[in-house]
Design an enzyme around this catalytic site. Structure first.
Site, short mmCIF file in Angstrom:
data_model
loop_
_atom_site.label_atom_id
_atom_site.label_comp_id
_atom_site.label_asym_id
_atom_site.label_seq_id
_atom_site.Cartn_x
_atom_site.Cartn_y
_atom_site.Cartn_z
N SER A 199 84.12 51.72 37.80
CA SER A 199 83.78 53.13 38.06
C SER A 199 84.47 53.54 39.36
O SER A 199 84.68 52.70 40.24
CB SER A 199 82.26 53.28 38.23
N TYR B 8 74.32 50.26 42.09
CA TYR B 8 75.35 50.54 41.08
C TYR B 8 76.75 50.41 41.67
O TYR B 8 77.61 49.75 41.11
CB TYR B 8 75.15 51.95 40.50
P1 NAP Z 1 76.44 54.95 27.53
O1 NAP Z 1 76.82 55.94 26.49
O2 NAP Z 1 75.04 54.99 28.07
O3 NAP Z 1 76.77 53.50 26.98
C1 NAP Z 1 76.32 52.33 27.60
C2 NAP Z 1 76.43 51.20 26.61
O4 NAP Z 1 75.99 50.01 27.26
C3 NAP Z 1 75.58 51.43 25.39
O5 NAP Z 1 76.28 51.05 24.24
C4 NAP Z 1 74.40 50.51 25.62
O6 NAP Z 1 73.92 50.01 24.38
C5 NAP Z 1 75.04 49.39 26.43
N1 NAP Z 1 74.04 48.68 27.19
C6 NAP Z 1 73.25 49.17 28.19
N2 NAP Z 1 72.37 48.22 28.58
C7 NAP Z 1 72.60 47.15 27.80
C8 NAP Z 1 72.00 45.87 27.69
N3 NAP Z 1 70.95 45.53 28.46
N4 NAP Z 1 72.48 45.00 26.79
C9 NAP Z 1 73.50 45.35 25.97
N5 NAP Z 1 74.11 46.54 26.02
C10 NAP Z 1 73.66 47.44 26.92
O7 NAP Z 1 77.36 55.09 28.82
P2 NAP Z 1 78.95 55.04 29.01
O8 NAP Z 1 79.28 56.15 29.92
O9 NAP Z 1 79.65 54.96 27.71
O10 NAP Z 1 79.07 53.69 29.84
C11 NAP Z 1 80.04 52.70 29.56
C12 NAP Z 1 80.53 52.11 30.85
O11 NAP Z 1 81.22 53.11 31.60
C13 NAP Z 1 79.45 51.56 31.78
O12 NAP Z 1 79.86 50.30 32.28
C14 NAP Z 1 79.39 52.57 32.91
O13 NAP Z 1 78.98 51.99 34.13
C15 NAP Z 1 80.83 53.03 32.95
N6 NAP Z 1 81.03 54.34 33.60
C16 NAP Z 1 80.49 55.46 33.06
C17 NAP Z 1 80.68 56.67 33.71
C18 NAP Z 1 80.12 57.96 33.18
O14 NAP Z 1 80.15 58.98 33.92
N7 NAP Z 1 79.66 58.01 31.91
C19 NAP Z 1 81.41 56.73 34.92
C20 NAP Z 1 81.94 55.56 35.44
C21 NAP Z 1 81.74 54.36 34.77
P3 NAP Z 1 72.39 49.80 23.97
O15 NAP Z 1 71.57 50.83 24.68
O16 NAP Z 1 72.39 49.97 22.48
O17 NAP Z 1 72.09 48.40 24.37
#
Ligand code: NAP
Length: 264
Positions: free
Chosen positions: A143, A155
């Site tokens: 991130s 985080y």
């Molecule tokens: P998201 O839609 O909430 O997806 C998160 C994914 O992680 C979901 O598929 C969730 O699946 C899985 N997950 C969460 N906790 C888990 C656990 N305990 N065990 C297994 N799987 C788990 O969010 P996203 O934005 O796509 O996030 C993906 C990545 O991008 C993350 O690493 C996040 O830190 C990074 N990121 C996001 C942003 C943003 O603004 N969205 C910015 C910077 C970085 P389940 O709930 O089905 O387990």
């Protein structure tokens, strides 16, 4: 891209929504077979069915809680014994702007386990096979908050780990045909915000990226062999300047005696 070209299998964690689900779609479109990992089996199965139909890919699903030690070991066993694995996308992650003094300690530990421990263990599980076959890639989703602590240190700290860990991995695989990439998304429109108790609509919309655009850019970076991909960064010279300054700074941190300004 010909579907006959054997791309192997991509393992994608956090594939049940957001960025991970887009990776699943794009990689299936490129001809990869897939292993999709997350907790919500119903969503994984639904996506798997869609991708099998759309791309004729082989898609399997592992329902696992990556904050659970036993579940992580189960995923490790599955991916380390699968010789077809050519790509690991360590994408699963959770956030939250916690103040340490009032943070839920168990929630903070779960964040560290998913964002840091599972990412490390799955990399450890997959890397020897990639090196033995001298082929493939590991993509770690960090991130931009790796470089900013104003939304809380837990985080940010997990994502700084992902950046440093991945940089060191890049040294390890240098000279092989194994590629390692760290991707630094900025604000991206996914469920992540709501899960973290924040509102993406409160963020200035001119800095919010769609997950499709983020993943498409990250895949362009991967295809170009980029080590650090920041889809929102317009001027790549800024990244070079930052990394170069950090290296030069590190070079000035060592001495056989404390600096004179610390004389008692
Ligand atoms: P998201 O839609 O909430 O997806 C998160 C994914 O992680 C979901 O598929 C969730 O699946 C899985 N997950 C969460 N906790 C888990 C656990 N305990 N065990 C297994 N799987 C788990 O969010 P996203 O934005 O796509 O996030 C993906 C990545 O991008 C993350 O690493 C996040 O830190 C990074 N990121 C996001 C942003 C943003 O603004 N969205 C910015 C910077 C970085 P389940 O709930 O089905 O387990």
């Amino acid at each position: 891209m010909s579907k006959n070209e054997n791309k192997g299998t991509a393992v994608i964690t956090g594939a049940s929504s957001g960025i991970g689900a887009v990776y699943a779609d794009r990689l299936a479109g490129q001809g990869y077979d897939l292993v999709l990992v997350a907790r919500r089996a119903d969503r994984l199965e639904e996506l798997a069915e869609k991708l099998r139909y759309a791309y004729r890919s082989k898609v399997s699903v592992i329902s696992a809680d990556l904050a659970d030690d036993e579940d992580v070991r189960r995923v490790e066993r599955a991916v380390s014994t699968d010789d077809s694995v050519t790509l690991l996308v360590n994408n699963a992650g959770l956030g939250g702007a916690q103040v340490v003094a009032t943070a839920d300690a168990d929630a903070a530990e779960r964040m560290i386990k998913v964002n840091v421990v599972a990412l490390t263990r799955l990399t450890r599980a997959v890397l020897p096979g990639l090196l033995a076959r001298n082929r493939g890639a590991i993509v770690n989703i960090a991130s931009v908050l790796a470089f900013d602590t104003s939304f809380g240190g837990i985080y940010s700290g997990t994502k700084a780990y992902v950046v440093n860990f991945t940089e060191a991995l890049q040294r390890e695989v240098a000279g092989t045909h194994v590629q390692v990439q760290v991707v630094l998304p900025g604000a991206t429109r996914t469920d992540f915000w709501e899960s973290a108790g924040s509102d993406i609509n409160a963020v200035p919309q001119e800095i919010v990226m769609a997950a499709d655009d983020l993943v498409d850019a990250a895949l362009v970076g991967l295809a170009r062999g980029e080590a650090v991909t920041v889809p929102g960064l317009a001027d790549p010279a800024k990244l070079d300047t930052f990394l170069g300054a950090r290296q030069a700074f590190f070079g000035s941190l060592h001495a056989d005696k404390p600096a004179a300004r610390y004389a008692a």
